[in-house]
Design a protein around this motif. Structure first.
Motif, PDB file in Angstrom:
ATOM      1  N   LEU A  42       0.849  -1.189   0.000  1.00 45.88           N
ATOM      2  CA  LEU A  42       0.000   0.000   0.000  1.00 45.88           C
ATOM      3  C   LEU A  42       0.885   1.239   0.000  1.00 45.88           C
ATOM      4  CD1 LEU A  42      -2.664  -1.014   2.691  1.00 45.88           C
ATOM      5  CD2 LEU A  42      -2.831  -1.209   0.200  1.00 45.88           C
ATOM      6  N   TYR A  43       0.626   2.142  -0.937  1.00 48.17           N
ATOM      7  CA  TYR A  43       1.381   3.389  -1.072  1.00 48.17           C
ATOM      8  C   TYR A  43       0.473   4.537  -0.663  1.00 48.17           C
ATOM      9  CZ  TYR A  43       4.056   7.155  -3.275  1.00 48.17           C
ATOM     10  OH  TYR A  43       4.761   8.309  -3.512  1.00 48.17           O
ATOM     11  N   PHE A  44       0.930   5.364   0.255  1.00 46.13           N
ATOM     12  CA  PHE A  44       0.147   6.453   0.818  1.00 46.13           C
ATOM     13  C   PHE A  44       0.742   7.792   0.389  1.00 46.13           C
ATOM     14  CE2 PHE A  44      -0.204   2.781   3.515  1.00 46.13           C
ATOM     15  CZ  PHE A  44      -1.508   2.764   3.953  1.00 46.13           C
ATOM     16  N   LEU A  45      -0.131   8.764   0.102  1.00 47.71           N
ATOM     17  CA  LEU A  45       0.318  10.088  -0.317  1.00 47.71           C
ATOM     18  C   LEU A  45      -0.128  11.148   0.676  1.00 47.71           C
ATOM     19  CD1 LEU A  45      -0.548   9.981  -4.131  1.00 47.71           C
ATOM     20  CD2 LEU A  45       1.705   9.833  -3.100  1.00 47.71           C
ATOM     21  N   ASP A  46       0.665  12.226   0.746  1.00 42.76           N
ATOM     22  CA  ASP A  46       0.263  13.418   1.484  1.00 42.76           C
ATOM     23  C   ASP A  46       0.208  14.574   0.480  1.00 42.76           C
ATOM     24  OD1 ASP A  46       2.934  14.180   1.037  1.00 42.76           O
ATOM     25  OD2 ASP A  46       3.543  13.782   3.091  1.00 42.76           O
ATOM     26  N   ALA A  47      -0.214  15.745   0.925  1.00 37.41           N
ATOM     27  CA  ALA A  47      -0.390  16.890   0.028  1.00 37.41           C
ATOM     28  C   ALA A  47       0.912  17.265  -0.683  1.00 37.41           C
ATOM     29  CB  ALA A  47      -0.938  18.085   0.809  1.00 37.41           C
ATOM     30  N   LYS A  48       2.025  17.217   0.022  1.00 33.80           N
ATOM     31  CA  LYS A  48       3.312  17.567  -0.585  1.00 33.80           C
ATOM     32  C   LYS A  48       3.657  16.613  -1.721  1.00 33.80           C
ATOM     33  CE  LYS A  48       8.197  18.100   0.438  1.00 33.80           C
ATOM     34  NZ  LYS A  48       9.268  17.792   1.352  1.00 33.80           N
ATOM     35  N   LYS A  49       3.468  15.316  -1.494  1.00 33.90           N
ATOM     36  CA  LYS A  49       3.797  14.310  -2.507  1.00 33.90           C
ATOM     37  C   LYS A  49       2.870  14.417  -3.720  1.00 33.90           C
ATOM     38  CE  LYS A  49       6.766  10.930  -2.831  1.00 33.90           C
ATOM     39  NZ  LYS A  49       8.179  11.242  -3.015  1.00 33.90           N
ATOM     40  N   ILE A  50       1.610  14.739  -3.477  1.00 29.48           N
ATOM     41  CA  ILE A  50       0.670  14.925  -4.585  1.00 29.48           C
ATOM     42  C   ILE A  50       1.138  16.075  -5.471  1.00 29.48           C
ATOM     43  CG2 ILE A  50      -1.667  15.676  -5.198  1.00 29.48           C
ATOM     44  CD1 ILE A  50      -2.594  14.113  -2.668  1.00 29.48           C
ATOM     45  N   ALA A  51       1.524  17.194  -4.857  1.00 26.37           N
ATOM     46  CA  ALA A  51       2.013  18.347  -5.626  1.00 26.37           C
ATOM     47  C   ALA A  51       3.259  17.972  -6.421  1.00 26.37           C
ATOM     48  CB  ALA A  51       2.294  19.516  -4.687  1.00 26.37           C
ATOM     49  N   GLU A  52       4.163  17.197  -5.825  1.00 24.68           N
ATOM     50  CA  GLU A  52       5.385  16.773  -6.512  1.00 24.68           C
ATOM     51  C   GLU A  52       5.087  15.856  -7.692  1.00 24.68           C
ATOM     52  OE1 GLU A  52       7.964  14.811  -3.708  1.00 24.68           O
ATOM     53  OE2 GLU A  52       8.199  16.608  -2.474  1.00 24.68           O
ATOM     54  N   GLU A  53       4.220  14.871  -7.484  1.00 29.19           N
ATOM     55  CA  GLU A  53       3.994  13.840  -8.500  1.00 29.19           C
ATOM     56  C   GLU A  53       3.004  14.238  -9.590  1.00 29.19           C
ATOM     57  OE1 GLU A  53       3.416   9.894  -7.008  1.00 29.19           O
ATOM     58  OE2 GLU A  53       5.053  10.094  -5.567  1.00 29.19           O
TER      59      GLU A  53
END
Length: 88
Positions: A42-53
């Motif tokens: 399972l891979y989890f994202l936060d707001a910072k990672k969403i903006a990066e990816e």
């Protein structure tokens, strides 16, 4: 996905949030990625990672959602991100 869109096309993704109750459970196999006792990664994202990816792919909205939206019984709601991108 982005390359397959026509101009003005929209793509929507739903991903696990780092605020989900399952974050940090199981064997950590990489950053924000955990293997469950059933062998599922399972891979989890936060707001910072969403903006990066997704930032360079027309990201225009990301909203954290609860599923189910109303708590039922003892099991906590799952937390996801709805990520929306548009090709200009």
């Amino acid at each position: 996905c982005y390359n397959q869109l026509e101009a003005g096309g929209i793509m929507v993704f739903v991903t696990l949030s780092t605020n989900d109750y399952r974050f940090g459970m199981g064997l950590q196999i990489s950053e924000n990625t955990f293997r469950t006792k059933h062998g599922i990664s399972l891979y989890f994202l936060d707001a910072k990672k969403i903006a990066e990816e997704f930032g360079s792919y027309g990201l225009y909205e990301f909203v954290e959602i609860n599923e189910p939206s109303l708590k039922r019984g003892l099991k906590p709601s799952q937390k996801f991100w709805k990520i929306s991108c548009r090709k200009s």
